[in-house]
Design an enzyme around this catalytic site. Structure first.
Site, short mmCIF file in Angstrom:
data_model
loop_
_atom_site.label_atom_id
_atom_site.label_comp_id
_atom_site.label_asym_id
_atom_site.label_seq_id
_atom_site.Cartn_x
_atom_site.Cartn_y
_atom_site.Cartn_z
N ASN A 1 0.86 -1.20 0.00
CA ASN A 1 0.00 0.00 0.00
C ASN A 1 0.89 1.24 0.00
O ASN A 1 2.06 1.18 0.38
CB ASN A 1 -0.86 -0.01 1.27
N HIS B 1 0.79 5.21 1.54
CA HIS B 1 0.05 6.07 2.48
C HIS B 1 0.70 7.46 2.49
O HIS B 1 1.93 7.57 2.52
CB HIS B 1 0.09 5.45 3.88
C1 GRF Z 1 -3.25 8.59 -2.23
O1 GRF Z 1 -2.99 9.75 -1.52
C2 GRF Z 1 -2.74 7.38 -1.49
O2 GRF Z 1 -1.59 7.65 -0.72
C3 GRF Z 1 -3.89 7.05 -0.57
O3 GRF Z 1 -5.04 7.31 -1.34
C4 GRF Z 1 -4.74 8.28 -2.34
C5 GRF Z 1 -5.11 7.69 -3.65
O4 GRF Z 1 -5.04 8.58 -4.71
N1 GRF Z 1 -3.79 5.71 -0.08
P1 GRF Z 1 -5.19 8.08 -6.20
O5 GRF Z 1 -6.55 7.38 -6.30
O6 GRF Z 1 -4.05 7.16 -6.52
O7 GRF Z 1 -5.18 9.33 -7.02
#
Ligand code: GRF
Length: 215
Positions: free
Chosen positions: A103, A105
């Site tokens: 993941n 974050h």
């Molecule tokens: C990102 O900020 C990621 O870190 C978090 O959710 C957001 C997803 O953005 N887990 P995207 O859908 O990839 O534009």
């Protein structure tokens, strides 16, 4: 086992960054728990197969995860990348994919877990924040850390300013970590410690963020 399955719920900007970084041929399928989201359109642009599993159609979290696992297992990927996938996964699901699911974050974990990571960073007046790529474990936004990148938090930053700065970093650090995993340069023995080999290509992959990403 080979290839990547990417799980999304929305915008898909990290998915787009993976594709721009040349990973589209390795992505076997993009699975979303919501129909009609932008991330699905991005996958289609890159001729990547898409699949929607609408979580509202399932009676329980467990039932949804069973269907999700059935779909993923049919694709037999070596890596599952959560990219803005806004579902808490059951411990059974996470265990099934131990050391194969990652993941990203938008904070320097373990600080600022949860959905409000950027606003918590601004509200805490920290001087730096960043993004973390980590293996997924049963505890949300925890799990062995693969790579972390750092950005400044400026005194007059709005939440949007910081989110934008972190997102630009995410778009570099996530494809970087995935390439390192596919190149077998990430070693994880299901402990808290992840070892990532460095090589000469890292500087090119990290570009302007070289020196601000730790792994
Ligand atoms: C990102 O900020 C990621 O870190 C978090 O959710 C957001 C997803 O953005 N887990 P995207 O859908 O990839 O534009």
């Amino acid at each position: 086992m080979s290839g990547i399955v990417v799980l999304i719920s929305g915008r898909g900007s990290n998915l787009a960054a993976m594709c721009r970084a040349g990973l589209a041929p390795q992505i076997k399928c993009v699975i979303s728990n919501k129909a009609d989201v932008r991330g699905l359109a991005i996958a289609k642009q890159y001729d990547i197969r898409t699949h929607v599993i609408d979580h509202t159609k399932f009676e329980s979290r467990k039932d949804f995860d069973i269907e999700l696992a059935k779909t993923i297992d049919g694709l037999n990927p070596s890596l599952i990348a959560l990219a803005g996938f806004m579902r808490i996964l059951t411990p059974e699901f996470v265990r099934h994919y131990a050391s194969r699911i990652i993941n990203i974050h938008p904070s320097l974990l373990p600080s600022f877990t949860g959905a409000e990571a950027q606003s918590s960073a601004v509200g805490s007046h920290v001087k730096v924040s960043g993004a973390t790529v980590h293996y997924v474990t049963a505890e949300v936004d925890h799990g062995p850390i693969i790579a972390q990148g750092v950005v400044p938090v400026k005194g007059d930053d709005s939440i949007e300013d910081l989110s934008t700065r972190i997102l630009a970093l995410e778009h570099v650090i996530y494809p970087f970590a995935i390439k390192k995993i596919l190149a077998k340069q990430v070693h994880h023995q299901q402990s808290e410690v992840v070892i990532v080999d460095t090589d000469e290509g890292d500087e090119d992959l990290l570009g302007d963020y070289f020196g601000y990403v730790y792994y």
